[in-house]
Design a protein around this motif. Structure first.
Motif, short mmCIF file in Angstrom:
data_model
loop_
_atom_site.label_atom_id
_atom_site.label_comp_id
_atom_site.label_asym_id
_atom_site.label_seq_id
_atom_site.Cartn_x
_atom_site.Cartn_y
_atom_site.Cartn_z
N GLN A 188 0.82 -1.21 0.00
CA GLN A 188 0.00 0.00 0.00
C GLN A 188 0.85 1.27 0.00
O GLN A 188 0.34 2.36 -0.19
N ASN A 189 2.17 1.11 0.20
CA ASN A 189 3.03 2.27 0.47
C ASN A 189 2.37 3.13 1.54
O ASN A 189 2.05 4.30 1.34
N VAL A 190 2.18 2.52 2.70
CA VAL A 190 1.49 3.16 3.82
C VAL A 190 2.17 4.48 4.15
O VAL A 190 3.40 4.60 4.12
N GLY A 191 1.37 5.46 4.50
CA GLY A 191 1.93 6.75 4.86
C GLY A 191 1.04 7.52 5.81
O GLY A 191 -0.17 7.29 5.88
N ALA A 192 1.65 8.43 6.57
CA ALA A 192 0.91 9.31 7.47
C ALA A 192 1.85 10.37 7.99
O ALA A 192 3.06 10.13 8.16
N TYR A 193 1.30 11.56 8.21
CA TYR A 193 2.04 12.66 8.84
C TYR A 193 3.39 12.93 8.18
O TYR A 193 4.40 13.14 8.84
N GLY A 194 3.37 12.92 6.85
CA GLY A 194 4.54 13.33 6.09
C GLY A 194 5.57 12.26 5.82
O GLY A 194 6.62 12.53 5.24
N VAL A 195 5.29 11.01 6.23
CA VAL A 195 6.24 9.90 6.01
C VAL A 195 5.52 8.78 5.28
O VAL A 195 4.35 8.48 5.58
N GLU A 196 6.19 8.17 4.32
CA GLU A 196 5.67 7.00 3.61
C GLU A 196 6.69 5.87 3.72
O GLU A 196 7.88 6.11 3.97
N ILE A 197 6.21 4.66 3.52
CA ILE A 197 7.09 3.49 3.56
C ILE A 197 8.25 3.65 2.57
O ILE A 197 9.38 3.24 2.84
N THR A 198 7.99 4.27 1.43
CA THR A 198 9.06 4.44 0.44
C THR A 198 10.25 5.21 0.99
O THR A 198 11.37 5.07 0.50
N ASP A 199 10.02 6.02 2.05
CA ASP A 199 11.11 6.81 2.64
C ASP A 199 12.09 5.95 3.43
O ASP A 199 13.23 6.36 3.65
N VAL A 200 11.65 4.77 3.87
CA VAL A 200 12.47 3.96 4.78
C VAL A 200 12.70 2.53 4.30
O VAL A 200 13.56 1.83 4.85
N LEU A 201 11.96 2.08 3.30
CA LEU A 201 12.06 0.68 2.87
C LEU A 201 13.34 0.43 2.09
O LEU A 201 13.69 1.19 1.18
N VAL A 202 14.04 -0.63 2.45
CA VAL A 202 15.25 -1.05 1.74
C VAL A 202 14.93 -2.13 0.72
O VAL A 202 15.29 -2.02 -0.46
N SER A 203 14.25 -3.17 1.16
CA SER A 203 13.93 -4.29 0.27
C SER A 203 12.88 -5.17 0.92
O SER A 203 12.60 -5.04 2.11
N VAL A 204 12.33 -6.07 0.13
CA VAL A 204 11.41 -7.08 0.63
C VAL A 204 11.82 -8.43 0.07
O VAL A 204 12.44 -8.52 -0.99
N ASP A 205 11.48 -9.49 0.79
CA ASP A 205 11.59 -10.85 0.26
C ASP A 205 10.21 -11.24 -0.23
O ASP A 205 9.24 -11.20 0.52
N LEU A 206 10.14 -11.61 -1.50
CA LEU A 206 8.87 -11.96 -2.13
C LEU A 206 8.85 -13.41 -2.56
O LEU A 206 9.86 -13.92 -3.09
N LEU A 207 7.70 -14.06 -2.37
CA LEU A 207 7.43 -15.34 -3.03
C LEU A 207 6.82 -15.03 -4.37
O LEU A 207 5.72 -14.46 -4.45
N ASP A 208 7.52 -15.36 -5.45
CA ASP A 208 7.00 -15.19 -6.80
C ASP A 208 6.10 -16.39 -7.09
O ASP A 208 6.56 -17.53 -7.20
N ARG A 209 4.80 -16.15 -7.21
CA ARG A 209 3.85 -17.26 -7.34
C ARG A 209 3.92 -17.91 -8.71
O ARG A 209 3.46 -19.05 -8.86
N GLU A 210 4.46 -17.24 -9.69
CA GLU A 210 4.58 -17.86 -11.01
C GLU A 210 5.71 -18.87 -11.05
O GLU A 210 5.57 -19.96 -11.61
N SER A 211 6.84 -18.53 -10.42
CA SER A 211 7.99 -19.43 -10.44
C SER A 211 8.10 -20.29 -9.20
O SER A 211 8.80 -21.31 -9.20
N GLY A 212 7.42 -19.87 -8.12
CA GLY A 212 7.54 -20.58 -6.85
C GLY A 212 8.81 -20.27 -6.11
O GLY A 212 9.11 -20.90 -5.09
#
Length: 360
Positions: free
Chosen positions: A130-154
């Motif tokens: 959602q790129n959550v945000g409030a009071y002038g800050v969004e996740i994009t300001d602090v996020l480095v990376s995520v680990d994702l399960l790619d459902r197409e490749s598994g």
């Protein structure tokens, strides 16, 4: 892994959403580790079975019919703080951790960066979607990376934040089901000072200038107070918090669309009334959805369906379940507000929550 309930004991999804709305799940599984989560998702995909990955349920509107497939609740847990050089810190958190508990944990450890995002309901795994945000800050300001399960490749892969298409309340993950967030990493600072305060209301309440920093504990305390005043902190006995938070995103218009909107504003509320607007992407402006809703005639507490649903009595952006509502009731109120704003100002509002088995 938690054994799924029998067919005679369906799990009602209303019990797992902050709106307290939603019908039964055909099958419900609670995954407590990342490996279990991968196993359930992979098995459902192999069987071509409908799958809903459920976090904290704070940004979902689920139909009264429920979900005819497997619902897997993300119940994973775990946090790690890695202190780097020059006061930098990396926080790694499993997707099933409660978001506000994580924010409280960072504040207790004198880490800055997440304090303005205090009080937001839901789990960590949903925040980059959602790129959550409030009071002038969004996740994009602090996020480095995520680990994702790619459902197409598994396969599980680490994806840098820059590849997630993070924008205002959206990402490449939102509205799609081809990947599942397993964990996230955030870049924070040590020393107990907040990120620069960017939101004027918060700066005024803190007694600082916009751009200043403040103690993280004080910022968290003030943010929680401001959110409670708007009914945006969950409270089981307060129906104003039986919501999905802000139901509509602030609309973004091309600059050349603005004159027509201003003409409608002048005709409805007067030429001397200034409509708030803010810079967005190049050539675009962001309007205030709450301002438009109120000026279209929908005040705080505006109700529908014999009072079963209403706008919050504290904040017009929250659509609330007053205790006996159905999803159909909520969507009827949402449609009334959306259509009323469009009729008044020619601006279309778009829902922020994800709609499951229903549409607006």
């Amino acid at each position: 892994m938690t054994t799924p309930p029998s067919a005679t004991e369906p799990v009602v999804l209303a019990d797992h959403t902050t709106l307290r709305l939603g019908g039964p799940a055909a099958r419900f599984v609670n995954a407590t580790t990342a490996a279990e989560l991968v196993e359930v998702v992979t098995a459902a995909d192999s069987a071509r079975e409908p799958l809903l990955v459920l976090g904290g349920g704070s940004n979902l509107v689920i139909s009264d019919a429920g979900f005819d497939g497997t619902v897997v609740r993300v119940g994973t847990s775990g946090r790690r703080i890695d202190r780097l050089s020059d006061g930098r810190v990396q926080l790694t958190v499993e997707a099933g951790e409660d978001w506000d508990e994580v924010v409280a944990h960072t504040v207790a450890n004198d880490l800055g960066g997440l304090e303005c995002l205090s009080g937001i309901p839901g789990l960590v795994g949903a925040t980059p979607v959602q790129n959550v945000g409030a009071y002038g800050v969004e996740i994009t300001d602090v996020l480095v990376s995520v680990d994702l399960l790619d459902r197409e490749s598994g396969q599980v892969r680490m994806v840098p934040a820059a590849e997630l298409g993070l924008a205002y309340r959206t990402s490449v993950l939102k509205g799609k089901d081809n990947a599942v967030v397993l964990r996230a990493r955030f870049a924070l600072t040590d020393g107990g000072r907040s990120a620069p305060i960017a939101y004027a209301e918060l700066a005024r309440t803190l007694g600082v200038e916009v751009g200043d920093r403040a103690p993280v504990g004080e910022v968290r305390k003030v943010v929680l107070e401001l959110r409670r005043g708007k009914g945006m902190v969950l409270d089981a006995v307060d129906n104003d918090t039986w919501s999905a938070g802000s139901f509509f995103t602030n609309p973004i218009l091309a600059e050349d669309e603005l004159p027509a909107v201003l003409d409608r504003v002048a005709a409805r509320v007067g030429a001397d009334v200034a409509m708030p607007r803010y810079p967005a992407t190049e050539g675009h402006l962001k309007l205030s959805a709450a301002w438009l809703i109120e000026r279209a005639g929908f005040g705080k507490g505006h109700s529908a369906r014999d009072g079963r649903v209403s706008l919050s009595t504290k904040h017009t952006l929250a659509l609330t379940n007053r205790g006996s509502a159905s999803t159909a009731d909520l969507l009827a109120l949402a449609a009334e507000v959306r259509d009323g704003v469009r009729a008044a100002f020619g601006v279309r509002l778009h829902p922020e929550p994800v709609l499951i088995g229903c549409e607006l």
